[in-house]
Design an enzyme around this catalytic site. Structure first.
Site, PDB file in Angstrom:
ATOM      1  CE  LYS A  81      -7.597  -5.290   6.779  1.00 30.79           C
ATOM      2  NZ  LYS A  81      -7.140  -5.030   5.146  1.00 30.79           N
ATOM      3  NE  ARG A 137       9.383  -5.983   9.017  1.00 26.92           N
ATOM      4  CZ  ARG A 137       8.034  -6.499   8.930  1.00 26.92           C
ATOM      5  NH1 ARG A 137       7.864  -6.912  10.002  1.00 26.92           N
ATOM      6  NH2 ARG A 137       7.338  -6.722   7.824  1.00 26.92           N
ATOM      7  CD  GLU A 167     -13.516   5.230   1.657  1.00 29.60           C
ATOM      8  OE1 GLU A 167     -14.040   6.534   2.229  1.00 29.60           O
ATOM      9  OE2 GLU A 167     -14.133   4.278   1.814  1.00 29.60           O
ATOM     10  CE  LYS A 180     -11.315  -5.622   4.695  1.00 34.43           C
ATOM     11  NZ  LYS A 180     -10.749  -6.228   3.316  1.00 34.43           N
ATOM     12  CB  VAL A 206      -0.886  -0.073   1.209  1.00 37.62           C
ATOM     13  CG1 VAL A 206      -1.896   1.277   1.135  1.00 37.62           C
ATOM     14  CG2 VAL A 206      -1.570  -1.165   1.329  1.00 37.62           C
TER      15      VAL A 206
END
Ligand code: NAP
Ligand code: HSE
Length: 436
Positions: free
Chosen positions: A105, A46, A129, A205, A15
Site C-alpha cells: 500500500k 535479499r 487486494e 490504505k 507474506v
C-alpha cells in the site's frame, strides 16, 4: 486441465512465505476453482542463505531480480515492501508483459498513478487486494460488489498493529512498547513499526479506499493523520468512564458540496458500536451507501495466512483472465479516468465532530471557568466532564467531552488555553464518532 499459471515472487518474508504455504496446503481446491495449478517458478530475496520456513524451496531462491523477471511467468507478485526496488521491479515486470499482484500500500499510495498508467499502456493488470484489510476482500467488494451504489461514508479499523496494541492496553493493561514488540514478532507490523502506530500505514490504505470509493485521488500526505502513539492508559480509562472505547479509525465521508473528508486518528466510539468489538489484529470496514445502507466487513487485517489468502485470490483472478485471454476488465481504481468525480478534498479545519479534551492543570480555583470560557468563545459547548482526584499541590486531570465542534475552532481554543499559567502540559485531544 489447463496450462499452469506460472508466477514469480518478489519477496519471501511473512507474506511471501504464506503465499507458498497456501499454494501448497490448498492446492486441490485451487485447481478445482481455477482449472489449473499455480506454480511458483522463481523467488527473489535479499539473502537466499538465510534460514527459512522449510516450505520455501531453496532451489527457487535468488538474489538477482532478473532471474524472476526474465523467467517464463504470467504473473509477478511483489511482496518486498517499501518504495524501491519494488517500484522499479513492477514497472520492469509490466514492460516484460507480466501481470502484477502487490500487497504494498505504501508503494501504491505514492506511485500508484505511475504504475497503473504503465499497466494500462502494457495492457496488463495490477491488482492489490492484500494492500488494505489483510485477509478481508474489501478492495474487490468496493470495485465490483458495490459498483452499483453511491458510497456516502466509510469507517475502517485498517491497521492491525494499532488495533492489536490498543486492545492489549485496554483489556490487559499491558505497556505500549511491549505490545508493539509482540506485533513485530507476530509479523503484523511494517518493517518500520512507526508507520503503523503513527497512522501512516492507515493513511496510505485510506487513500486507496477513497480512490476506489469516491473516484478522487488524495495524496496520503494531505490526509489528517494522527497515530495511536498519542493515546495513554489514562485516556483509555477516561474514555471508558464516558461509555466509549478508543479505536484506530480511518474515516472518509462524502459531503453534499462535493467535498470528501478523509482522516486517520484514534477515535472514541461508543462501547455499544459494532466497531468497538473489533479487537486484536482484526480489521473492519463499515461502508454506508445510498441503496445498501450500512454494511460491515470484518476479518484479520494482518499476518501471514490472512494476507497471503488475499494475494492468492488475486493470482486466481489473473489466472482466470489469462485463460480467457483478457485483461483490463476493471479500471484499476474502479472509476474510468475520463469520468472522474470532480470531487475535491475537504480542508481538515472544516471537520466537525465531538471532541475529547484532557487538560493537566494545577488544582486551583477558576480553572474550570477559564477553560469553559475560552471554549465558549470558540463556539464549543461542553457535554460531559470528569476530574480525577489529586493529592494536595499535585496537578489534576480535567477531562471534557464536547458537543459537535469544528476542528479549526478546537485547535484555536487549545492554543489559547495552553498559554494559561495553570496549564501543566499541552492538552490531549481526541475525536469522537457516535457510531452505531
Ligand atoms: P517482510 O517479512 O519484511 O518480507 C520482505 C521480503 O522481501 C523478504 O523476503 C526480503 O528478503 C525481501 N526483500 C526486501 N527487500 C529486498 C531487496 N531489496 N531485494 C531482494 N529482496 C528483498 O515483509 P512482509 O511482512 O512480508 O510484507 C511484504 C509487503 O506486504 C509489504 O508491502 C507490506 O506492507 C505488505 N503487507 C504485509 C502484511 C503483513 O501482515 N505482514 C499485511 C498486508 C500487507 P529476505 O527474506 O532475504 O530478508
Ligand atoms: N502493518 C500492517 C498492519 C499490515 O498492521 O495492518 C497489514 O497491512
Amino acid at each position: 486441465m489447463s496450462e499452469s499459471i506460472r508466477v514469480g515472487l518478489l519477496g519471501c518474508g511473512t507474506v511471501g512465505t504464506g503465499v507458498i504455504r497456501i499454494l501448497e496446503e490448498n492446492r486441490e481446491d485451487i485447481v478445482a476453482r481455477l482449472g489449473a495449478p499455480i506454480e511458483v517458478v522463481k523467488i527473489l530475496v535479499r539473502d537466499p542463505e538465510r534460514p527459512r520456513d522449510p516450505i520455501v524451496p531453496r532451489e527457487l531462491l535468488t538474489s538477482d531480480p532478473a532471474e524472476v523477471l526474465d523467467a517464463d511467468v504470467h504473473v509477478v507478485i511483489e511482496v518486498l515492501g517499501g518504495y524501491e526496488p519494488a517500484r522499479g521491479l513492477i514497472l520492469d515486470a509490466l514492460a516484460r508483459g507480466h501481470h502484477v499482484v502487490t500487497a504494498n500500500k505504501a508503494l501504491l499510495a505514492r506511485h500508484g498513478g505511475e504504475i497503473f498508467k504503465a499497466a494500462d499502456a502494457a495492457h496488463r493488470d495490477v491488482i492489490f487486494e492484500a494492500s488494505v484489510g489483510g485477509g478481508i476482500p474489501i478492495i474487490r467488494t468496493l470495485r465490483e460488489g458495490l459498483a452499483s451504489d453511491r458510497i456516502h461514508a466509510l469507517y475502517g479499523i485498517i491497521n492491525g498493529t494499532s488495533n492489536f496494541v490498543l486492545t492489549a492496553m485496554a483489556q490487559q493493561g499491558r505497556p505500549y512498547p511491549e505490545v508493539v514488540a509482540e506485533a513485530q514478532q507476530k509479523g503484523y507490523a511494517e518493517a518500520d513499526p512507526t508507520m503503523d502506530v503513527g497512522g501512516i500505514d492507515a493513511a496510505q490504505k485510506l487513500q486507496i479506499l477513497v480512490s476506489i470509493s469516491f473516484g478522487i485521488a488524495i495524496p496520503f500526505e494531505s490526509i489528517l493523520t494522527e497515530g495511536i502513539d498519542r493515546v495513554t492508559a489514562a485516556d483509555i480509562q477516561f474514555a471508558r468512564q464516558f461509555g466509549y472505547t478508543i479505536k484506530p479509525l480511518g474515516i472518509a465521508k462524502a459531503h453534499d458540496d462535493g467535498s470528501i473528508e478523509a482522516r486517520v486518528h484514534p477515535t472514541l466510539i461508543p462501547q455499544s458500536a459494532m466497531l468497538a468489538s473489533v479487537n486484536g489484529v482484526f480489521n473492519a470496514v463499515m461502508v454506508n451507501s445510498h441503496a445498501l445502507g450500512p454494511v460491515l466487513f470484518y476479518g484479520q487485517g494482518a499476518g501471514m495466512m490472512p494476507t497471503a489468502a488475499s494475494v492468492v485470490s488475486d493470482i486466481i483472478e489473473l489466472g482466470r483472465n489469462i485463460q480467457r485471454g483478457t485483461s483490463g476488465r476493471l479500471p484499476h481504481l474502479a472509476f474510468h479516468p475520463q469520468h472522474t468525480s470532480g470531487r475535491v478534498h475537504r480542508d481538515a479545519d472544516r471537520t466537525r465532530c465531538p471532541f475529547y479534551l484532557r487538560f493537566n492543570v494545577k488544582d486551583q480555583t477558576g480553572v474550570l471557568s477559564r477553560i469553559s470560557g475560552i471554549l465558549g468563545d470558540h463556539s464549543i459547548s461542553i457535554r460531559q466532564m470528569v476530574q480525577d482526584t489529586s493529592l494536595p499541590g499535585e496537578p489534576v486531570h480535567v477531562v471534557l467531552l464536547t458537543h459537535t465542534a469544528t476542528e479549526g475552532d478546537v485547535m484555536a481554543a487549545l492554543k489559547t488555553i495552553e498559554t494559561l499559567d495553570f496549564v501543566v502540559e499541552p492538552a490531549c485531544y481526541l475525536r469522537v464518532e457516535d457510531l452505531q
